[in-house]
Write an enzyme that holds these catalytic residues in place. Structure first.
Site, PDB file in Angstrom:
ATOM      1  CB  CYS A  86      -0.994  -0.107   1.244  1.00 20.24           C
ATOM      2  SG  CYS A  86      -2.506   1.123   0.924  1.00 20.24           S
ATOM      3  NE  ARG A 143      -6.918   6.307   4.333  1.00 12.80           N
ATOM      4  CZ  ARG A 143      -5.828   6.942   4.492  1.00 12.80           C
ATOM      5  NH1 ARG A 143      -5.397   7.601   3.538  1.00 12.80           N
ATOM      6  NH2 ARG A 143      -4.835   6.266   5.358  1.00 12.80           N
ATOM      7  CG  HIS A 178      -3.097  -3.197   4.101  1.00 12.30           C
ATOM      8  ND1 HIS A 178      -1.854  -2.492   4.528  1.00 12.30           N
ATOM      9  CD2 HIS A 178      -3.686  -2.209   3.514  1.00 12.30           C
ATOM     10  CE1 HIS A 178      -2.146  -1.085   4.613  1.00 12.30           C
ATOM     11  NE2 HIS A 178      -3.205  -1.000   3.922  1.00 12.30           N
ATOM     12  CD  GLU A 180       0.149  -5.197   5.948  1.00 13.37           C
ATOM     13  OE1 GLU A 180       0.092  -5.872   5.110  1.00 13.37           O
ATOM     14  OE2 GLU A 180       0.026  -4.213   6.149  1.00 13.37           O
TER      15      GLU A 180
HETATM   16  N1  GLN Z   1      -3.617   6.218   0.995  1.00 13.30           N
HETATM   17  C1  GLN Z   1      -2.500   5.977   1.614  1.00 13.30           C
HETATM   18  C2  GLN Z   1      -1.254   6.653   1.058  1.00 13.30           C
HETATM   19  O1  GLN Z   1      -1.503   7.513  -0.248  1.00 13.30           O
HETATM   20  C3  GLN Z   1      -1.871   4.370   1.485  1.00 13.30           C
HETATM   21  C4  GLN Z   1      -2.939   3.918   2.379  1.00 13.30           C
HETATM   22  C5  GLN Z   1      -2.447   2.476   3.074  1.00 13.30           C
HETATM   23  O2  GLN Z   1      -1.261   2.378   3.142  1.00 13.30           O
HETATM   24  N2  GLN Z   1      -3.344   1.787   3.422  1.00 13.30           N
HETATM   25  O3  GLN Z   1      -0.119   6.897   1.378  1.00 13.30           O
END
Ligand code: GLN
Length: 200
Positions: A86, A143, A178, A180
């Site tokens: 992410c 996100r 994710h 993890e």
């Molecule tokens: N939206 C976050 C970013 O742009 C990433 C979100 C996440 O790691 N769960 O850094």
């Protein structure tokens, strides 16, 4: 099942500036693999690979720079295998059009932050990834970024609809979700077996 002998010699460094680093340690622990949190350049000297966790890529950039860790990590990533999830994936892609986020450019892909919408639009889904696992993976997207303009040297390991959500290039692995945050350590095992141990 006993853990492979080769796991005993490994220590995986988890960047612990911010984000879900403790969960990665748990996933590796399930496999019988040691990890250590990285908070200084000295910590980096003692690891066989690095994980960049999820969190917030703007905050991570700021903390890495303020703590003087940006350059040492950039140097270490010239040789060490790395897995970014992410926000960690965003930092490993090509530089994006946001001056608050700096990227290591370790994988030939553009990332679009928060591309599935806001926190409330977070979701989970079962991903089929035959090159990685013999079972579906319960993936949690929070996100999450999307990966775009993916270069020819990059392999796709998982898709969600039209989106490519897990990618590999050389000794770099990124996931927009994710791995993890579930009890399934299968993707961590793939990283260790197919990338970390093979690059030794
Ligand atoms: N939206 C976050 C970013 O742009 C990433 C979100 C996440 O790691 N769960 O850094």
């Amino acid at each position: 099942m006993p853990h492979p002998e080769a796991y005993n010699d490994l220590t995986i460094g988890i960047m612990a500036m911010q984000g879900s680093f403790a969960k990665h340690a748990y996933s590796l622990g399930n496999l019988g693999i040691k990890s250590r949190v990285i908070r200084s350049a000295e910590d980096l000297a003692q690891v066989d690979a690095v994980i960049l966790p999820g969190g917030e890529s703007t905050t991570m950039t700021l903390l890495l720079e303020n703590e003087g860790l940006w350059e040492p990590l950039n140097e270490a990533l010239k040789t060490l295998p790395v897995f970014g999830t992410c926000a960690g994936a965003i930092l490993l892609g090509r530089q994006i059009d946001d001056p608050r986020v700096h990227c290591f450019e370790k994988i030939d892909v553009e990332t679009v932050r928060n591309a599935y919408g806001r926190q409330v639009e977070s979701f989970t889904t079962a991903l089929v990834m035959p090159r990685v696992l013999d079972h579906d993976f319960h993936a949690i997207f929070i996100r999450a970024p999307k990966f775009e303009n993916i270069g020819p040297g990059v392999s796709t390991l998982a898709v969600y609809g039209a989106e490519q959500v897990m990618l590999k290039q050389g000794n770099v692995l990124i996931a927009s979700f994710h791995p993890e945050l579930t009890d399934d350590s299968g993707i961590h095992k793939y990283f260790i077996d197919e990338i970390v141990l093979k690059s030794r």
